[in-house]
Design a protein around this motif. Structure first.
Motif, PDB file in Angstrom:
ATOM      1  N   TYR A   1       7.016 101.628  10.997  1.00  0.00           N
ATOM      2  CA  TYR A   1       7.702 101.274  12.386  1.00  0.00           C
ATOM      3  C   TYR A   1       9.307 101.496  12.139  1.00  0.00           C
ATOM      4  O   TYR A   1      10.159 100.965  12.927  1.00  0.00           O
ATOM      5  N   HIS A   2       9.735 102.115  10.878  1.00  0.00           N
ATOM      6  CA  HIS A   2      11.140 102.460  10.637  1.00  0.00           C
ATOM      7  C   HIS A   2      11.994 102.881  11.800  1.00  0.00           C
ATOM      8  O   HIS A   2      13.034 102.514  12.108  1.00  0.00           O
ATOM      9  N   THR A   3      11.370 104.008  12.467  1.00  0.00           N
ATOM     10  CA  THR A   3      11.917 104.764  13.371  1.00  0.00           C
ATOM     11  C   THR A   3      12.122 103.608  14.654  1.00  0.00           C
ATOM     12  O   THR A   3      13.496 103.470  15.341  1.00  0.00           O
ATOM     13  N   PHE A   4      11.341 103.005  14.998  1.00  0.00           N
ATOM     14  CA  PHE A   4      11.229 102.109  16.003  1.00  0.00           C
ATOM     15  C   PHE A   4      12.132 101.165  15.908  1.00  0.00           C
ATOM     16  O   PHE A   4      13.101 100.650  16.548  1.00  0.00           O
ATOM     17  N   ASP A   5      12.382 100.467  14.728  1.00  0.00           N
ATOM     18  CA  ASP A   5      13.297  99.232  14.283  1.00  0.00           C
ATOM     19  C   ASP A   5      14.707  99.730  14.163  1.00  0.00           C
ATOM     20  O   ASP A   5      15.579  99.114  14.731  1.00  0.00           O
ATOM     21  N   SER A   6      14.981 101.126  13.907  1.00  0.00           N
ATOM     22  CA  SER A   6      16.180 101.726  13.860  1.00  0.00           C
ATOM     23  C   SER A   6      16.682 101.942  15.305  1.00  0.00           C
ATOM     24  O   SER A   6      17.731 101.835  15.491  1.00  0.00           O
TER      25      SER A   6
ATOM     26  N   VAL B   1      32.262 109.366  13.826  1.00  0.00           N
ATOM     27  CA  VAL B   1      30.952 109.785  13.771  1.00  0.00           C
ATOM     28  C   VAL B   1      30.006 108.893  12.910  1.00  0.00           C
ATOM     29  O   VAL B   1      30.443 108.686  11.773  1.00  0.00           O
ATOM     30  N   VAL B   2      28.991 108.416  13.580  1.00  0.00           N
ATOM     31  CA  VAL B   2      28.156 107.580  12.467  1.00  0.00           C
ATOM     32  C   VAL B   2      26.797 108.102  12.620  1.00  0.00           C
ATOM     33  O   VAL B   2      26.078 108.557  13.560  1.00  0.00           O
ATOM     34  N   PHE B   3      26.408 108.097  11.251  1.00  0.00           N
ATOM     35  CA  PHE B   3      24.928 108.554  10.982  1.00  0.00           C
ATOM     36  C   PHE B   3      23.838 107.551  10.841  1.00  0.00           C
ATOM     37  O   PHE B   3      24.052 106.858   9.690  1.00  0.00           O
ATOM     38  N   LEU B   4      22.923 107.489  11.664  1.00  0.00           N
ATOM     39  CA  LEU B   4      21.767 106.211  11.471  1.00  0.00           C
ATOM     40  C   LEU B   4      20.576 106.874  10.597  1.00  0.00           C
ATOM     41  O   LEU B   4      20.136 107.728  10.988  1.00  0.00           O
ATOM     42  N   VAL B   5      20.486 106.339   9.429  1.00  0.00           N
ATOM     43  CA  VAL B   5      19.297 106.857   8.687  1.00  0.00           C
ATOM     44  C   VAL B   5      18.349 105.365   8.508  1.00  0.00           C
ATOM     45  O   VAL B   5      19.066 104.360   8.337  1.00  0.00           O
ATOM     46  N   SER B   6      17.083 105.699   8.051  1.00  0.00           N
ATOM     47  CA  SER B   6      16.200 104.616   8.126  1.00  0.00           C
ATOM     48  C   SER B   6      15.349 104.909   6.638  1.00  0.00           C
ATOM     49  O   SER B   6      15.114 105.936   6.401  1.00  0.00           O
TER      50      SER B   6
ATOM     51  N   GLU C   1      17.822 109.605  11.350  1.00  0.00           N
ATOM     52  CA  GLU C   1      17.562 109.468  12.719  1.00  0.00           C
ATOM     53  C   GLU C   1      18.254 110.018  13.708  1.00  0.00           C
ATOM     54  O   GLU C   1      17.827 111.027  14.500  1.00  0.00           O
ATOM     55  N   ILE C   2      19.762 109.512  13.979  1.00  0.00           N
ATOM     56  CA  ILE C   2      20.573 109.931  15.283  1.00  0.00           C
ATOM     57  C   ILE C   2      22.116 110.294  14.490  1.00  0.00           C
ATOM     58  O   ILE C   2      22.048 109.526  13.664  1.00  0.00           O
TER      59      ILE C   2
ATOM     60  N   PRO D   1      15.160  98.456   8.026  1.00  0.00           N
ATOM     61  CA  PRO D   1      15.238  99.928   7.428  1.00  0.00           C
ATOM     62  C   PRO D   1      16.581 100.780   7.624  1.00  0.00           C
ATOM     63  O   PRO D   1      16.580 101.698   7.226  1.00  0.00           O
ATOM     64  N   TRP D   2      17.198 100.230   8.654  1.00  0.00           N
ATOM     65  CA  TRP D   2      18.570 101.078   9.090  1.00  0.00           C
ATOM     66  C   TRP D   2      19.666 101.022   8.003  1.00  0.00           C
ATOM     67  O   TRP D   2      19.904  99.954   7.351  1.00  0.00           O
ATOM     68  N   ARG D   3      20.254 102.038   7.851  1.00  0.00           N
ATOM     69  CA  ARG D   3      21.599 102.145   7.147  1.00  0.00           C
ATOM     70  C   ARG D   3      22.688 103.134   8.069  1.00  0.00           C
ATOM     71  O   ARG D   3      22.152 104.153   8.710  1.00  0.00           O
ATOM     72  N   PHE D   4      23.769 102.745   7.871  1.00  0.00           N
ATOM     73  CA  PHE D   4      24.837 103.594   8.812  1.00  0.00           C
ATOM     74  C   PHE D   4      25.793 103.950   7.725  1.00  0.00           C
ATOM     75  O   PHE D   4      26.408 103.371   7.018  1.00  0.00           O
ATOM     76  N   ILE D   5      26.104 105.259   8.093  1.00  0.00           N
ATOM     77  CA  ILE D   5      27.068 106.132   7.262  1.00  0.00           C
ATOM     78  C   ILE D   5      28.162 106.618   8.448  1.00  0.00           C
ATOM     79  O   ILE D   5      27.784 107.271   9.371  1.00  0.00           O
TER      80      ILE D   5
END
Length: 198
Positions: A108-113, A86-91, A155-156, A52-56
């Motif tokens: 479980y998208h947050t857990f997986d991310s 700076v990296v933004f993690l979205v899921s 996420e973060i 589910p993770w994507r990184f910007i």
């Protein structure tokens, strides 16, 4: 790695040497270095292998650098502006479990991310780079700035770059610029039944 971090059982050095500093060198970090960290994150485990993770990512000096920093709360921006990226993690909040089926909730998208972030952080540490995940940022600003669809949640934010000297931090943060400790193993691992507390 500081002598103060001692495991109860022998583990790989990577887990002990990784920590989350706030002191960055104010140098740029290469795109190849960032993509190497994201490559490590790509191999994290996930429910149904949904990934589910994507990184910007935004590197220092790029057109949206200042706007990216402006999404951070003032405390995090104060030290984070010296990071190289700076990296933004979205899921993704939905996933496709079988081809041709409608998307289902990705519980479980947050857990997986979180697993992907851990891989990212460990890879950064192996490369001699620093990374620090923060929750103090404006998710709505990030969503608007990067046109993130509603099917994804922020996420973060991750500050990443070359480590710097702690003397560049405000005095009240300099004393905190060291690897943190962990609860004793006996407080988190229980055989047969739960024995923990807050």
């Amino acid at each position: 790695m500081p002598d103060t971090r001692t495991p109860t059982y022998p583990i790989a050095e990577d887990y002990l040497s990784r920590w989350s500093p706030r002191a960055f060198s104010d140098e740029e970090v290469s795109e190849a270095a960032l993509l190497t960290m994201i490559e490590a994150a790509r191999w994290a485990p996930s429910c149904y292998n949904s990934q589910p993770w994507r990184f910007i990512y935004v590197r220092k000096g790029e057109p949206v650098w200042e706007a990216s920093l402006d999404t951070l709360v003032p405390f995090n921006r104060m030290w984070g502006e010296k990071a190289g990226a700076v990296v933004f993690l979205v899921s993704a909040v939905k996933m496709i479990t079988k081809p041709g089926e409608a998307p289902a909730p990705a519980d479980y998208h947050t857990f997986d991310s979180g697993a992907a972030w851990a891989y990212f952080a460990l890879q950064a540490s192996r490369m001699g780079l620093a990374s620090h995940g923060v929750a103090g940022f404006d998710k709505d600003k990030v969503r608007q700035l990067f046109s993130i669809p509603q099917d994804f949640t922020c996420e973060i934010a991750i500050l990443a770059g070359k480590p710097g000297d702690k003397s560049g931090l405000p005095e009240f943060l300099q004393g905190k610029e060291e690897p943190s400790q962990r609860r004793p193993l006996a407080e988190i691992a229980f055989n047969g039944y739960f024995q923990g507390s807050l």
